[in-house]
Design a protein around this motif. Structure first.
Motif, short mmCIF file in Angstrom:
data_model
loop_
_atom_site.label_atom_id
_atom_site.label_comp_id
_atom_site.label_asym_id
_atom_site.label_seq_id
_atom_site.Cartn_x
_atom_site.Cartn_y
_atom_site.Cartn_z
N PRO A 79 0.82 -1.23 0.00
CA PRO A 79 0.00 0.00 0.00
C PRO A 79 0.85 1.27 0.00
O PRO A 79 0.95 1.98 1.00
CB PRO A 79 -0.82 -0.14 1.29
N THR A 80 1.43 1.56 -1.16
CA THR A 80 2.30 2.73 -1.29
C THR A 80 1.70 3.80 -2.21
O THR A 80 2.35 4.80 -2.49
CB THR A 80 3.68 2.31 -1.82
N GLY A 81 0.49 3.59 -2.70
CA GLY A 81 -0.13 4.57 -3.57
C GLY A 81 -0.62 5.78 -2.80
O GLY A 81 -0.86 5.71 -1.59
N TYR A 82 -0.78 6.91 -3.51
CA TYR A 82 -1.19 8.14 -2.83
C TYR A 82 -2.04 9.02 -3.74
O TYR A 82 -2.13 8.81 -4.95
CB TYR A 82 0.02 8.90 -2.30
N VAL A 83 -2.66 10.02 -3.12
CA VAL A 83 -3.49 11.00 -3.81
C VAL A 83 -2.91 12.38 -3.54
O VAL A 83 -2.48 12.67 -2.42
CB VAL A 83 -4.96 10.94 -3.33
N CYS A 84 -2.90 13.24 -4.57
CA CYS A 84 -2.31 14.58 -4.45
C CYS A 84 -3.31 15.68 -4.80
O CYS A 84 -4.29 15.44 -5.50
CB CYS A 84 -1.11 14.72 -5.40
N ARG A 85 -3.01 16.86 -4.29
CA ARG A 85 -3.72 18.07 -4.68
C ARG A 85 -2.71 19.07 -5.21
O ARG A 85 -1.70 19.36 -4.56
CB ARG A 85 -4.47 18.67 -3.50
N LEU A 86 -2.98 19.59 -6.40
CA LEU A 86 -2.18 20.64 -7.01
C LEU A 86 -3.03 21.90 -7.03
O LEU A 86 -4.07 21.93 -7.69
CB LEU A 86 -1.76 20.24 -8.43
N ASP A 87 -2.61 22.94 -6.29
CA ASP A 87 -3.44 24.13 -6.24
C ASP A 87 -3.19 25.04 -7.43
O ASP A 87 -2.28 24.81 -8.24
CB ASP A 87 -3.27 24.87 -4.91
N SER A 88 -4.00 26.08 -7.55
CA SER A 88 -3.95 26.94 -8.74
C SER A 88 -2.65 27.75 -8.80
O SER A 88 -2.31 28.28 -9.86
CB SER A 88 -5.14 27.90 -8.74
#
Length: 259
Positions: free
Chosen positions: A120-129
């Motif tokens: 379980p090494t997957g991840y989710v990201c947020r890239l802001d404006s």
């Protein structure tokens, strides 16, 4: 009813439906993004790499994940220009970004499964404006499809090798807490994910040849069998021609699904 709209595609992914009704998909193995008009005329844009999930930006450009170049990239259809938006986070290369979705503030949420089929090494990201990127969730077994609620507050993530769809509420800080919403058949599992106007969550189940529909209000599940065993991408059609658009990678098709 299920209609085969286009065939002969090379591992189609995406998809996304534009405001003019055109369907945009990627051809992962051909290194291309396709615009498919309502008359089924196809315009192909060469991207190189392996384009996967895609989404439309407010300015009309098409953003997509490229799992070979490990980058979030952007296509400007008017000029066919391709730009790399982001290829690193926390000083390291992105881990094979897979799918992405735009928030209401112009921020972008995207999944990075890397090689997390067993670990379980997957991840989710947020890239802001402003161009700043941060991991908002990790410890996942192949996070794949992603979508947001209309108000941008709720995030849905397909965790493929966890055989489930996860849900979480956005907050002012990171990380967010993703919790199980519903399970899917294995041994592979949920791939793309989409939210219908009535709140039903739809995911295509790779390896099982079906769409699973989950109604959060009643906690009921309905399955729709597909003519392709490996459906990968799923999207709603805001113009209502077909409630769902699905890409089938086993037979290389774009499907229109009427519920």
């Amino acid at each position: 009813m299920i209609d085969t709209l286009v065939g002969g595609l090379s591992f189609p992914e995406g998809p996304a439906v534009a405001s003019d009704g055109a369907v945009w998909i990627s051809e992962l193995r051909a290194g291309a993004i396709l615009r498919i008009g309502r008359d089924l005329a196809i315009t192909r844009y060469a991207t190189g790499g392996s384009p996967n999930g895609l989404a439309h930006a407010p300015d009309g450009t098409v953003w997509f994940c490229d799992q070979v170049t490990n980058a979030v990239r952007r296509l400007t259809p008017a000029s066919s220009e391709i730009n790399t938006i982001l290829d690193r986070i926390d000083g390291e290369a992105l881990a094979a970004p897979n799918d992405l979705a735009f928030g209401l503030e112009g921020d972008v949420f995207f999944t990075c499964p890397g090689q997390s089929r067993q670990d379980p090494t997957g991840y989710v990201c947020r890239l802001d404006s402003a161009g700043a990127a941060v991991k908002i969730a990790d410890g996942l077994l192949f996070p794949n499809g992603i979508c947001l609620s209309p108000d941008g507050r709720t995030i849905y993530v397909a965790e493929t090798y966890g055989c489930r769809v996860l849900v979480g509420e956005r907050n002012a800080t990171s990380p967010i807490r993703l919790e199980p919403l519903f399970e899917t058949p294995g041994p592979i599992g949920a791939d793309g994910v989409a939210l219908l106007p009535d709140g039903t969550v739809a995911t295509c189940v790779y390896g099982s040849g079906l769409i699973r529909l989950y109604d959060p209000a009643t906690r009921t599940i309905n399955d729709i069998a597909l003519p392709d065993r490996h459906p990968a991408g799923i999207a709603t059609d805001p113009l209502g021609y077909w409630p769902l658009i699905v890409t089938g990678t086993a037979t290389g098709v774009l499907l229109g699904v009427t519920l």
